[in-house]
Design a protein around this motif. Structure first.
Motif, PDB file in Angstrom:
ATOM      1  N   MET A 107       0.860  -1.165   0.000  1.00 19.58           N
ATOM      2  CA  MET A 107       0.000   0.000   0.000  1.00 19.58           C
ATOM      3  C   MET A 107       0.905   1.226   0.000  1.00 19.58           C
ATOM      4  SD  MET A 107      -3.255   0.885   2.468  1.00 19.58           S
ATOM      5  CE  MET A 107      -3.645  -0.832   2.527  1.00 19.58           C
ATOM      6  N   GLU A 108       0.540   2.214  -0.797  1.00 14.46           N
ATOM      7  CA  GLU A 108       1.314   3.456  -0.824  1.00 14.46           C
ATOM      8  C   GLU A 108       0.407   4.662  -0.641  1.00 14.46           C
ATOM      9  OE1 GLU A 108       2.886   4.961  -4.615  1.00 14.46           O
ATOM     10  OE2 GLU A 108       1.736   3.386  -5.620  1.00 14.46           O
ATOM     11  N   LEU A 109       0.999   5.731  -0.142  1.00 14.19           N
ATOM     12  CA  LEU A 109       0.266   6.982   0.056  1.00 14.19           C
ATOM     13  C   LEU A 109       0.552   7.923  -1.106  1.00 14.19           C
ATOM     14  CD1 LEU A 109       0.618   8.004   3.805  1.00 14.19           C
ATOM     15  CD2 LEU A 109      -1.394   7.173   2.616  1.00 14.19           C
ATOM     16  N   ILE A 110      -0.510   8.534  -1.608  1.00 17.15           N
ATOM     17  CA  ILE A 110      -0.379   9.551  -2.639  1.00 17.15           C
ATOM     18  C   ILE A 110      -1.155  10.791  -2.193  1.00 17.15           C
ATOM     19  CG2 ILE A 110      -0.058   7.869  -4.514  1.00 17.15           C
ATOM     20  CD1 ILE A 110      -3.013   8.360  -5.300  1.00 17.15           C
ATOM     21  N   GLN A 111      -0.891  11.894  -2.866  1.00 15.50           N
ATOM     22  CA  GLN A 111      -1.626  13.124  -2.570  1.00 15.50           C
ATOM     23  C   GLN A 111      -3.108  12.922  -2.918  1.00 15.50           C
ATOM     24  OE1 GLN A 111      -0.517  16.078  -1.157  1.00 15.50           O
ATOM     25  NE2 GLN A 111      -2.653  16.692  -1.212  1.00 15.50           N
ATOM     26  N   PHE A 112      -3.974  13.263  -1.991  1.00  6.23           N
ATOM     27  CA  PHE A 112      -5.412  13.149  -2.204  1.00  6.23           C
ATOM     28  C   PHE A 112      -5.857  14.137  -3.283  1.00  6.23           C
ATOM     29  CE2 PHE A 112      -9.596  14.957  -1.290  1.00  6.23           C
ATOM     30  CZ  PHE A 112     -10.388  13.829  -1.358  1.00  6.23           C
ATOM     31  N   LYS A 113      -6.767  13.693  -4.110  1.00  5.54           N
ATOM     32  CA  LYS A 113      -7.428  14.531  -5.109  1.00  5.54           C
ATOM     33  C   LYS A 113      -8.931  14.392  -4.908  1.00  5.54           C
ATOM     34  CE  LYS A 113      -3.683  15.755  -7.232  1.00  5.54           C
ATOM     35  NZ  LYS A 113      -3.135  17.037  -6.880  1.00  5.54           N
ATOM     36  N   SER A 114      -9.665  15.456  -5.138  1.00 10.32           N
ATOM     37  CA  SER A 114     -11.113  15.388  -4.926  1.00 10.32           C
ATOM     38  C   SER A 114     -11.762  14.309  -5.789  1.00 10.32           C
ATOM     39  CB  SER A 114     -11.763  16.747  -5.162  1.00 10.32           C
ATOM     40  OG  SER A 114     -11.546  17.187  -6.474  1.00 10.32           O
ATOM     41  N   ALA A 115     -11.137  13.974  -6.903  1.00  6.75           N
ATOM     42  CA  ALA A 115     -11.655  12.895  -7.753  1.00  6.75           C
ATOM     43  C   ALA A 115     -11.685  11.566  -7.001  1.00  6.75           C
ATOM     44  CB  ALA A 115     -10.822  12.760  -9.025  1.00  6.75           C
ATOM     45  N   HIS A 116     -10.758  11.370  -6.053  1.00 10.20           N
ATOM     46  CA  HIS A 116     -10.763  10.142  -5.255  1.00 10.20           C
ATOM     47  C   HIS A 116     -12.049  10.079  -4.423  1.00 10.20           C
ATOM     48  CE1 HIS A 116      -6.065  10.503  -5.154  1.00 10.20           C
ATOM     49  NE2 HIS A 116      -6.521  10.173  -6.351  1.00 10.20           N
ATOM     50  N   ALA A 117     -12.388  11.179  -3.783  1.00 10.63           N
ATOM     51  CA  ALA A 117     -13.602  11.232  -2.963  1.00 10.63           C
ATOM     52  C   ALA A 117     -14.841  11.056  -3.831  1.00 10.63           C
ATOM     53  CB  ALA A 117     -13.669  12.550  -2.197  1.00 10.63           C
ATOM     54  N   GLN A 118     -14.858  11.712  -4.980  1.00 15.05           N
ATOM     55  CA  GLN A 118     -16.010  11.591  -5.882  1.00 15.05           C
ATOM     56  C   GLN A 118     -16.189  10.141  -6.321  1.00 15.05           C
ATOM     57  OE1 GLN A 118     -18.215  13.907  -6.500  1.00 15.05           O
ATOM     58  NE2 GLN A 118     -17.145  15.667  -5.648  1.00 15.05           N
ATOM     59  N   SER A 119     -15.093   9.477  -6.638  1.00 18.24           N
ATOM     60  CA  SER A 119     -15.151   8.084  -7.063  1.00 18.24           C
ATOM     61  C   SER A 119     -15.702   7.196  -5.953  1.00 18.24           C
ATOM     62  CB  SER A 119     -13.761   7.607  -7.478  1.00 18.24           C
ATOM     63  OG  SER A 119     -13.787   6.255  -7.849  1.00 18.24           O
ATOM     64  N   MET A 120     -15.200   7.381  -4.739  1.00 18.95           N
ATOM     65  CA  MET A 120     -15.681   6.565  -3.624  1.00 18.95           C
ATOM     66  C   MET A 120     -17.152   6.860  -3.339  1.00 18.95           C
ATOM     67  SD  MET A 120     -12.624   6.120  -0.856  1.00 18.95           S
ATOM     68  CE  MET A 120     -11.475   7.447  -1.162  1.00 18.95           C
ATOM     69  N   ALA A 121     -17.523   8.119  -3.310  1.00 17.80           N
ATOM     70  CA  ALA A 121     -18.898   8.502  -2.969  1.00 17.80           C
ATOM     71  C   ALA A 121     -19.907   8.062  -4.019  1.00 17.80           C
ATOM     72  CB  ALA A 121     -18.979  10.010  -2.777  1.00 17.80           C
ATOM     73  N   ASN A 122     -19.484   8.014  -5.250  1.00 18.46           N
ATOM     74  CA  ASN A 122     -20.418   7.680  -6.322  1.00 18.46           C
ATOM     75  C   ASN A 122     -20.557   6.185  -6.579  1.00 18.46           C
ATOM     76  OD1 ASN A 122     -21.592  10.152  -7.331  1.00 18.46           O
ATOM     77  ND2 ASN A 122     -19.494  10.734  -7.826  1.00 18.46           N
ATOM     78  N   SER A 123     -19.648   5.359  -6.036  1.00 18.75           N
ATOM     79  CA  SER A 123     -19.807   3.951  -6.367  1.00 18.75           C
ATOM     80  C   SER A 123     -19.182   2.955  -5.417  1.00 18.75           C
ATOM     81  CB  SER A 123     -19.250   3.684  -7.774  1.00 18.75           C
ATOM     82  OG  SER A 123     -17.860   3.934  -7.803  1.00 18.75           O
ATOM     83  N   ILE A 124     -18.133   3.312  -4.704  1.00 20.05           N
ATOM     84  CA  ILE A 124     -17.391   2.259  -4.016  1.00 20.05           C
ATOM     85  C   ILE A 124     -17.198   2.511  -2.520  1.00 20.05           C
ATOM     86  CG2 ILE A 124     -16.183   1.444  -6.071  1.00 20.05           C
ATOM     87  CD1 ILE A 124     -13.715   3.071  -5.155  1.00 20.05           C
ATOM     88  N   MET A 125     -18.125   3.222  -1.873  1.00 22.59           N
ATOM     89  CA  MET A 125     -17.996   3.443  -0.431  1.00 22.59           C
ATOM     90  C   MET A 125     -18.084   2.106   0.296  1.00 22.59           C
ATOM     91  SD  MET A 125     -17.450   6.628   0.301  1.00 22.59           S
ATOM     92  CE  MET A 125     -18.068   7.137   1.889  1.00 22.59           C
ATOM     93  N   ASN A 126     -17.543   2.057   1.517  1.00 19.40           N
ATOM     94  CA  ASN A 126     -17.422   0.791   2.216  1.00 19.40           C
ATOM     95  C   ASN A 126     -18.572   0.444   3.163  1.00 19.40           C
ATOM     96  OD1 ASN A 126     -16.551   2.883   4.007  1.00 19.40           O
ATOM     97  ND2 ASN A 126     -15.673   1.315   5.307  1.00 19.40           N
ATOM     98  N   ASP A 127     -19.456   1.385   3.458  1.00 17.34           N
ATOM     99  CA  ASP A 127     -20.481   1.100   4.458  1.00 17.34           C
ATOM    100  C   ASP A 127     -21.693   1.990   4.222  1.00 17.34           C
ATOM    101  OD1 ASP A 127     -21.801   1.544   7.246  1.00 17.34           O
ATOM    102  OD2 ASP A 127     -20.462  -0.150   7.581  1.00 17.34           O
ATOM    103  N   LYS A 128     -22.873   1.479   4.494  1.00 19.17           N
ATOM    104  CA  LYS A 128     -24.087   2.282   4.291  1.00 19.17           C
ATOM    105  C   LYS A 128     -24.101   3.517   5.190  1.00 19.17           C
ATOM    106  CE  LYS A 128     -27.035  -0.360   7.459  1.00 19.17           C
ATOM    107  NZ  LYS A 128     -27.431   0.640   8.430  1.00 19.17           N
TER     108      LYS A 128
END
Length: 145
Positions: A1-22
């Motif tokens: 696992m590696e750390l990269i600079q967060f981009k808002s696109a990461h949050a958008q991607s998770m929120a729109n399809s791949i979040m981990n919990d209801k």
């Protein structure tokens, strides 16, 4: 696992399809606010095999007071221990680098795992925020140095 600079696109991607919990699903009315999470050098994303695992960071409110946030994808379950450690390590670095005196966050009242995680990060429950978002109650947690 590696750390990269967060981009808002990461949050958008998770929120729109791949979040981990209801409990962590984001109301579509609030998706634009995810763009405010991208603060240079104050947010990060953990990736593994080109997949988003989790993101976290801090947002300045005023002198030495910050709002902390974490979000995770479904892939966090395959990497839960290393993801938790990387979030904790990342938060500790941010607290040190930015001389954080108060780090606060909000956790949905019925999100038991979220409450346990906030406590594991060293935060203490401060109280209930009635009808904080979407008419739902949240708990304010804070870590005060």
């Amino acid at each position: 696992m590696e750390l990269i600079q967060f981009k808002s696109a990461h949050a958008q991607s998770m929120a729109n399809s791949i979040m981990n919990d209801k409990h962590t699903q984001i109301d579509k009315n609030y998706l634009e606010f995810l763009n405010n999470l991208e603060v240079q050098d104050m947010s990060f994303t953990a990736v593994k095999d080109d997949k988003l695992i989790c993101s976290g960071g801090i947002i300045p409110i005023w002198d030495n007071v910050y709002e902390g946030w974490v979000m995770a994808s479904q892939d966090v379950w395959k990497n839960k221990i290393s993801a938790a450690r990387i979030i904790k390590r990342g938060m500790e670095v941010l607290i040190d680098n930015y001389k954080v005196v108060r780090l606060q966050t909000a956790v949905k009242k019925d999100f038991v795992l979220g409450k346990k995680f906030a406590e594991w990060l060293g935060m203490k429950e401060e109280g209930i925020m009635k009808k904080y978002q979407n008419n739902e109650d949240y708990i304010r947690f804070a870590r005060v140095e």
